[in-house]
Design a protein around this motif. Structure first.
Motif, short mmCIF file in Angstrom:
data_model
loop_
_atom_site.label_atom_id
_atom_site.label_comp_id
_atom_site.label_asym_id
_atom_site.label_seq_id
_atom_site.Cartn_x
_atom_site.Cartn_y
_atom_site.Cartn_z
N TRP A 32 15.49 34.69 1.72
CA TRP A 32 16.81 34.83 0.99
C TRP A 32 17.27 33.90 -0.01
CZ3 TRP A 32 20.44 38.70 2.03
CH2 TRP A 32 21.52 38.68 1.70
N LYS B 6 16.03 38.97 -1.36
CA LYS B 6 16.90 39.43 -0.43
C LYS B 6 16.54 40.82 0.18
CE LYS B 6 20.70 36.76 -2.03
NZ LYS B 6 21.92 36.72 -2.61
N VAL C 204 16.05 40.96 4.47
CA VAL C 204 16.56 41.90 5.16
C VAL C 204 15.78 43.10 5.87
CG1 VAL C 204 18.40 43.85 5.32
CG2 VAL C 204 18.90 41.94 3.94
N GLN D 186 14.69 40.87 8.81
CA GLN D 186 15.95 40.82 9.99
C GLN D 186 16.01 42.05 10.66
OE1 GLN D 186 19.05 42.35 9.19
NE2 GLN D 186 19.74 41.92 11.30
N HIS E 285 21.86 37.50 10.34
CA HIS E 285 21.73 37.50 9.23
C HIS E 285 20.93 36.66 8.19
CE1 HIS E 285 23.06 38.20 4.61
NE2 HIS E 285 23.41 39.21 5.26
#
Length: 146
Positions: A109, A114, A118, A121, A133
């Motif tokens: 991140w 990003k 994600v 995650q 997050h």
């Protein structure tokens, strides 16, 4: 941790192959963690070797992540009465594994990667049922008991 793993294998020889592939065959903690997370988080469309390369690259290049991981291991061992030893935490505790995965996603991140952060995650949530997050910063010595 290798000493603990060897003691566990001596006590329970049936665990030998599992402990060999997860801990004992690796030259470093970074390699063992990258391998274990990659295997746990892989899927048909996201192979473990791809994740391993990504994870080991980040873990080898960021000593702060590894120092925090060691502090997390100590924290879980000290605070969670269900934790038998450090190896037990490393192999079995979803909160610990989710936190270490998050540390990798957080690094991605911060690097501006990003979409990949994600995606990791999301896999962490699917596998460990923990959603953090990737932009969130977690301090050292973190203990998430589940």
């Amino acid at each position: 941790m290798k000493e603990e793993a060897e003691l566990d294998v001596n006590e329970e020889p049936i665990l030998n192959s599992y402990y060999q592939s997860s801990i004992l065959s690796h030259d470093s903690l970074e390699f063992a963690l990258a391998n274990y997370l990659a295997n746990r988080l892989s899927s048909a469309s996201l192979p473990s070797n791809t994740l391993f390369d990504l994870f080991v690259g980040i873990l080898k290049s960021d000593q702060e992540i590894m120092d925090s991981m060691k502090d997390d291991l100590k924290a879980v061992k000290e605070r969670d009465p269900a934790c038998i030893n450090h190896v037990h935490c490393f192999l079995n505790f979803k909160g610990f594994l989710a936190c270490q995965s998050h540390r990798v996603a957080h690094k991605l991140w911060l690097q501006g990667r990003k979409v990949l952060a994600v995606m990791i995650q999301n896999r962490v949530f699917e596998v460990f049922a923990v959603g953090i997050h990737p932009g969130a910063k977690i301090g050292s010595g973190f203990c998430l008991i589940m």
